[in-house]
Scaffold this active site. Structure first.
Site, short mmCIF file in Angstrom:
data_model
loop_
_atom_site.label_atom_id
_atom_site.label_comp_id
_atom_site.label_asym_id
_atom_site.label_seq_id
_atom_site.Cartn_x
_atom_site.Cartn_y
_atom_site.Cartn_z
N LYS A 105 0.85 -1.18 0.00
CA LYS A 105 0.00 0.00 0.00
C LYS A 105 0.88 1.23 0.00
O LYS A 105 1.99 1.20 0.54
CB LYS A 105 -0.89 0.02 1.26
CG LYS A 105 -2.08 0.94 1.15
CD LYS A 105 -3.14 0.35 0.23
CE LYS A 105 -4.52 0.79 0.56
NZ LYS A 105 -5.51 -0.24 0.19
N1 GLU Z 1 -7.32 0.04 -3.04
C1 GLU Z 1 -8.06 -1.15 -3.31
C2 GLU Z 1 -8.09 -2.02 -2.07
O1 GLU Z 1 -7.92 -1.57 -0.97
C3 GLU Z 1 -7.61 -1.86 -4.57
C4 GLU Z 1 -6.17 -2.27 -4.63
C5 GLU Z 1 -5.71 -2.81 -5.99
O2 GLU Z 1 -6.52 -2.82 -6.91
O3 GLU Z 1 -4.55 -3.16 -6.08
O4 GLU Z 1 -8.35 -3.19 -2.15
#
Ligand code: GLU
Length: 417
Positions: A105
């Protein structure tokens, strides 16, 4: 009420699952740790000529099962520990839905609402430059999260390609469809949430057409969830955003709400057909069948969990419920669809996008949708099965499911050198 950080929440959830798992201490210790966090300073020339230096992070929690995967959040309150927690949740989420990824993240401390488009573009491009050594289609694949979107992903992939002298697209997902994003990606998180809600209604013998819904957060996920559930015949009786909420026991029209939000910046001033204002706090306590927290962490906590009256909580947000609240919800018999299962639709379609980019061969929207549905259903049934077998709550069951897969990958890899 105990004050806990997102990282405390993630750690406590993991411990609760580890307690029930037959893993050796060495493996457990490894599972508790974040592999890597890169902190970067991002100088940006602002429109007024001043240079602002922003702080950004990219965390990779565990990559035993594959490259790190996860979005980048632009928010004034993002911090080092929060991206670690969010990266941990991505690790478990990818494992629950069986994607060949680890978890990552990113975040930039900023208020995107106060930045011009030019400032946002310069911030986004310089961030990708700063983390370029640790990202790549087989290393770490960023995507959208809170306050980032396909447009930002377009700048990301262009920057990555310019730096590498490439014209490849698998390093970033959630791109615009015209730049080799996947069809169905924008609505994917919402589709997945809706899928798990329908499966839960079926499991609990609640008739969808009689069910009422409250949604806290009206961003990309929340607004599509409202639309899709409304299309399925459910009644949306309350919604909110960061400025406040609205309530109407006769039902709200998601399309009109969306239009209102686009025009005024909030749902809070929507007045049609006797709709009343409601605070975010009171919204969570409304009598309803399904409560969908679709914004930020820890909104359901020790101080309000006892007042939650929903039968089902579908966690569209990451980390919306604290462990203290979890205990209370369990006592009240509320059926929680945990974040790492409920909101996995987004990353599932990100995976489909990555697969399509690597193959240079693209799928129809229908194919994306059918494959997403199948994957969500499989994961949902797996989690429920573990919950029954282990006589535990759905969240712990989802963790057991995920942590086992990660632990297996770690076992077969061993430790290098
Ligand atoms: N931000 C989204 C999540 O928390 C998607 C992450 C992604 O598509 O890699 O799952």
């Amino acid at each position: 009420m105990k004050q806990v950080s997102a990282l405390d929440v993630a750690n406590l959830q993991l411990e609760k699952a580890l307690e029930r798992m037959d893993l050796d201490e060495n493996t457990k210790n490894q599972l508790r740790k974040t592999e890597k966090v890169l902190t970067v300073s991002i100088p940006v020339k602002m429109d007024n000529g001043q240079v602002n230096v922003f702080t950004g992070f990219r965390a990779q929690y565990n990559t035993a099962r594959g490259p790190a995967k996860g979005g980048v959040r632009y928010h004034p309150q993002v911090c080092f520990d929060e991206v670690k927690a969010l990266a941990a949740w991505m690790t478990w989420k990818c494992a629950v839905v069986d994607l060949p990824y680890g978890g990552g993240k990113g975040g930039i401390i900023c208020n995107p609402k106060e930045l011009s488009e030019g400032e946002l573009e310069r911030l986004s491009r310089r961030f990708i430059y700063e983390i370029s050594s640790i990202i790549g289609p087989n290393k770490d694949i960023p995507a959208p999260d809170v306050y980032t979107n396909p447009k930002v992903m377009g700048w990301y992939i262009d920057t990555y390609n310019m730096l590498n002298g490439e014209a490849a697209f698998a390093c970033i997902t959630g791109k615009p469809v015209d730049l080799w994003g996947s069809k169905g990606r924008v609505e994917a998180t919402a589709s997945g949430v809706v899928q798990t809600v329908l499966l839960s209604l079926n499991y609990l013998d609640i008739i969808a057409e009689d069910a009422t819904v409250v949604i806290q957060g009206f961003g990309n996920a929340g607004s599509y969830i409202a639309k899709f559930l409304h299309d399925k015949g459910l009644r949306i009786i309350g919604v909110s955003d960061s400025k406040g909420g609205v309530y109407n026991s006769n039902g709200l029209d998601p399309i009109a709400l969306n239009q209102h939000k686009k025009e005024t910046g909030t749902v809070n001033t929507y007045k049609r057909n006797g709709t009343e204002k409601i605070t975010n706090d009171d919204l969570l306590k409304l009598e309803c069948d399904i409560l969908v927290p679709a914004a930020l962490e820890e909104v359901i906590n020790g101080s309000n969990a006892k007042d939650v009256k929903a039968k089902i909580i579908a966690e569209a947000a990451n980390g919306p419920t604290t462990p203290e609240a979890d205990e209370i919800l369990k006592e009240k018999g509320i059926f929680v669809i945990p974040d790492i299962l409920a909101n996995a639709g987004g990353v599932v379609v990100s995976y489909f996008e990555w697969v399509q980019n690597l193959n240079g061969y693209f799928w129809s929207e229908e194919k994306v949708h059918l494959r997403l549905k199948a994957r969500m259903e499989k994961a949902f049934n797996e989690v429920l099965h573990i919950a029954q077998k282990e006589e535990t709550d759905n969240r712990t069951a989802a963790y057991i499911c995920a942590v086992n897969k990660v632990a297996q990958a770690m076992k077969f890899r061993g430790i290098w050198p």
